[in-house]
Design a protein around this motif. Sequence first.
Motif, PDB file in Angstrom:
ATOM      1  N   ILE A 130       5.140  10.513   3.533  1.00  0.00           N
ATOM      2  CA  ILE A 130       3.660  10.868   3.652  1.00  0.00           C
ATOM      3  C   ILE A 130       3.799  12.437   3.404  1.00  0.00           C
ATOM      4  CG2 ILE A 130       1.729  11.239   5.059  1.00  0.00           C
ATOM      5  CD1 ILE A 130       2.331   8.356   6.231  1.00  0.00           C
ATOM      6  N   ASN A 131       4.799  13.073   4.014  1.00  0.00           N
ATOM      7  CA  ASN A 131       4.860  14.460   3.819  1.00  0.00           C
ATOM      8  C   ASN A 131       5.320  15.030   2.493  1.00  0.00           C
ATOM      9  OD1 ASN A 131       4.139  14.897   6.636  1.00  0.00           O
ATOM     10  ND2 ASN A 131       6.066  14.615   7.561  1.00  0.00           N
ATOM     11  N   THR A 132       5.997  14.275   1.788  1.00  0.00           N
ATOM     12  CA  THR A 132       6.615  14.648   0.390  1.00  0.00           C
ATOM     13  C   THR A 132       6.161  14.053  -0.895  1.00  0.00           C
ATOM     14  OG1 THR A 132       8.355  13.095   0.674  1.00  0.00           O
ATOM     15  CG2 THR A 132       8.896  15.214   1.636  1.00  0.00           C
ATOM     16  N   LEU A 133       5.334  13.007  -0.498  1.00  0.00           N
ATOM     17  CA  LEU A 133       4.947  12.322  -1.729  1.00  0.00           C
ATOM     18  C   LEU A 133       3.370  12.242  -2.024  1.00  0.00           C
ATOM     19  CD1 LEU A 133       7.458   9.356  -1.786  1.00  0.00           C
ATOM     20  CD2 LEU A 133       7.606  11.360  -3.065  1.00  0.00           C
ATOM     21  N   ASP A 134       2.996  12.237  -3.083  1.00  0.00           N
ATOM     22  CA  ASP A 134       1.671  11.922  -3.201  1.00  0.00           C
ATOM     23  C   ASP A 134       1.401  10.458  -2.981  1.00  0.00           C
ATOM     24  OD1 ASP A 134      -0.772  10.966  -5.508  1.00  0.00           O
ATOM     25  OD2 ASP A 134      -1.107  12.975  -4.987  1.00  0.00           O
ATOM     26  N   ALA A 135       0.085  10.052  -2.193  1.00  0.00           N
ATOM     27  CA  ALA A 135      -0.250   8.847  -1.724  1.00  0.00           C
ATOM     28  C   ALA A 135      -0.121   7.721  -2.985  1.00  0.00           C
ATOM     29  CB  ALA A 135      -1.806   9.135  -1.336  1.00  0.00           C
ATOM     30  N   THR A 136      -0.580   8.194  -4.204  1.00  0.00           N
ATOM     31  CA  THR A 136      -0.503   7.329  -5.251  1.00  0.00           C
ATOM     32  C   THR A 136       0.919   6.883  -5.610  1.00  0.00           C
ATOM     33  OG1 THR A 136       0.103   8.983  -6.961  1.00  0.00           O
ATOM     34  CG2 THR A 136      -2.375   8.097  -6.264  1.00  0.00           C
ATOM     35  N   MET A 137       2.020   7.662  -5.198  1.00  0.00           N
ATOM     36  CA  MET A 137       3.395   7.340  -5.357  1.00  0.00           C
ATOM     37  C   MET A 137       4.029   6.534  -4.217  1.00  0.00           C
ATOM     38  SD  MET A 137       4.472  10.860  -6.934  1.00  0.00           S
ATOM     39  CE  MET A 137       6.214  10.476  -7.219  1.00  0.00           C
ATOM     40  N   LEU A 138       3.389   6.353  -3.038  1.00  0.00           N
ATOM     41  CA  LEU A 138       3.659   5.591  -1.955  1.00  0.00           C
ATOM     42  C   LEU A 138       3.973   4.305  -2.221  1.00  0.00           C
ATOM     43  CD1 LEU A 138       1.756   7.293   1.033  1.00  0.00           C
ATOM     44  CD2 LEU A 138       4.248   7.606   0.632  1.00  0.00           C
ATOM     45  N   PRO A 139       5.151   3.468  -1.683  1.00  0.00           N
ATOM     46  CA  PRO A 139       4.825   2.006  -1.984  1.00  0.00           C
ATOM     47  C   PRO A 139       4.146   1.487  -1.168  1.00  0.00           C
ATOM     48  CG  PRO A 139       6.883   2.822  -0.472  1.00  0.00           C
ATOM     49  CD  PRO A 139       6.247   4.062  -1.015  1.00  0.00           C
ATOM     50  N   ASP A 140       3.466   0.168  -1.586  1.00  0.00           N
ATOM     51  CA  ASP A 140       2.506  -0.643  -1.128  1.00  0.00           C
ATOM     52  C   ASP A 140       3.347  -1.737  -0.250  1.00  0.00           C
ATOM     53  OD1 ASP A 140       3.026  -2.645  -2.954  1.00  0.00           O
ATOM     54  OD2 ASP A 140       1.359  -1.766  -4.089  1.00  0.00           O
ATOM     55  N   LEU A 141       2.388  -2.392   0.276  1.00  0.00           N
ATOM     56  CA  LEU A 141       3.029  -3.565   1.328  1.00  0.00           C
ATOM     57  C   LEU A 141       3.481  -4.483   0.507  1.00  0.00           C
ATOM     58  CD1 LEU A 141       0.507  -3.716   4.326  1.00  0.00           C
ATOM     59  CD2 LEU A 141       2.622  -2.681   4.308  1.00  0.00           C
ATOM     60  N   ARG A 142       2.826  -4.812  -0.721  1.00  0.00           N
ATOM     61  CA  ARG A 142       3.533  -5.961  -1.433  1.00  0.00           C
ATOM     62  C   ARG A 142       4.836  -5.608  -1.794  1.00  0.00           C
ATOM     63  NH1 ARG A 142       0.347  -7.303  -7.034  1.00  0.00           N
ATOM     64  NH2 ARG A 142       0.948  -5.242  -7.175  1.00  0.00           N
ATOM     65  N   GLN A 143       5.174  -4.365  -2.315  1.00  0.00           N
ATOM     66  CA  GLN A 143       6.360  -3.800  -2.870  1.00  0.00           C
ATOM     67  C   GLN A 143       7.383  -3.884  -1.858  1.00  0.00           C
ATOM     68  OE1 GLN A 143       5.420   0.116  -4.330  1.00  0.00           O
ATOM     69  NE2 GLN A 143       5.115  -0.825  -6.538  1.00  0.00           N
ATOM     70  N   LEU A 144       7.106  -3.681  -0.669  1.00  0.00           N
ATOM     71  CA  LEU A 144       8.056  -3.504   0.428  1.00  0.00           C
ATOM     72  C   LEU A 144       8.406  -4.972   0.863  1.00  0.00           C
ATOM     73  CD1 LEU A 144       6.490  -0.965   3.164  1.00  0.00           C
ATOM     74  CD2 LEU A 144       8.492  -0.557   1.682  1.00  0.00           C
ATOM     75  N   ARG A 145       7.574  -5.971   0.944  1.00  0.00           N
ATOM     76  CA  ARG A 145       7.723  -7.240   1.063  1.00  0.00           C
ATOM     77  C   ARG A 145       8.712  -8.055  -0.212  1.00  0.00           C
ATOM     78  NH1 ARG A 145       2.145  -7.810   2.826  1.00  0.00           N
ATOM     79  NH2 ARG A 145       2.181  -7.793   5.214  1.00  0.00           N
ATOM     80  N   TYR A 146       8.362  -7.686  -1.286  1.00  0.00           N
ATOM     81  CA  TYR A 146       9.202  -8.068  -2.560  1.00  0.00           C
ATOM     82  C   TYR A 146      10.603  -7.626  -2.405  1.00  0.00           C
ATOM     83  CZ  TYR A 146       5.039  -9.708  -4.939  1.00  0.00           C
ATOM     84  OH  TYR A 146       3.966 -10.344  -5.542  1.00  0.00           O
ATOM     85  N   PHE A 147      10.662  -6.240  -1.967  1.00  0.00           N
ATOM     86  CA  PHE A 147      11.904  -5.529  -1.877  1.00  0.00           C
ATOM     87  C   PHE A 147      13.013  -6.158  -0.808  1.00  0.00           C
ATOM     88  CE2 PHE A 147      14.225  -2.380   0.928  1.00  0.00           C
ATOM     89  CZ  PHE A 147      15.377  -2.261  -0.201  1.00  0.00           C
ATOM     90  N   VAL A 148      12.212  -6.439   0.494  1.00  0.00           N
ATOM     91  CA  VAL A 148      12.683  -6.966   1.675  1.00  0.00           C
ATOM     92  C   VAL A 148      13.363  -8.506   1.107  1.00  0.00           C
ATOM     93  CG1 VAL A 148      12.691  -7.802   3.706  1.00  0.00           C
ATOM     94  CG2 VAL A 148      11.871  -5.708   3.347  1.00  0.00           C
TER      95      VAL A 148
END
Length: 312
Positions: free
Chosen positions: A7-25
Amino acid sequence: MLYKSYINTLDATMLPDLRQLRYFVTLGETLHFGRAAALLHISQPPLSRQIAALEESLGVMLFQRSSRQVELTVAGRHFLAQARRLLADLEQAVQGTRAVHRGEQGSLRLDFTMAAAWSALPPLIKAYRRDFPQVEVQLGELLPRELDDSLLAGRCDVGLAFPWQRPAGLEYLCVHREPLCAVLPADHPLAQEETVAVADLAGEPFITFPAATAPALHALVAGCCREHGFEPRVCLETHLQQTIVNLVAEGLGVSLVPRSMGKMQLQGAAFRPIAAPPLVEQGIIWAAANPNPCLPHFLACARQVRRQAGLD
């Protein structure tokens, strides 16, 4: 946590979304695109695209891919642990929020008169904490006349006290009844009697409480004396039942109190039944407009305690 640093270093549009996190896990746990896609109920190409998009947004390679196997990189292993924790925290937050909405978590403030601690309060608290152990119950001791203000101002959710003429907007439910009894100095001649005749207390110095403190109980005690032919000769007044019993134990007078006060087992005080005793009532009080989701469950427990006490 790692996610906070994004949140401190990336633009909000570049943050991973929850779907990506679930797919990754899921992929990080199976290390197989085909099995991960099957578990996620998607085809393999969308999974591959989302993992690639996640790696691009992070600027980090999470997997080493070959024709034979998929392996987590060092960064990928670190991110897997953080992503698991993040998803678990989110699930806990969601479930907790739903539980608060249902009144299964949260807090409930109950203000009570001190006499209730010896009678009506324990069974209510036991029943409620048994059924809703994740609700924090906050207790406060007040004089009866202070309960109305506390309820109407929203400082407490429920009151527990003797019945009274309640202001508009407050509801009342009886949950406890018990007989009055006599409390005497242990060396008083009547303390040797198995049952005290109220008429024998005529002329004795009475220790009682002001009518404004608990009007219903005051009227009950005074009415009991009148039914036996006398007005109580009040020598001392105090606001608390416990103080009345203590002063009686010191030999300063006699009184009529709820039978449960005998649980104090105070040395010097003798509790004796009286003939045909009137019943003292206590009940819960609440504001009809109170929005606390925990309140309806507490009221249901109170009604159950009332039924078990045979008051329905």
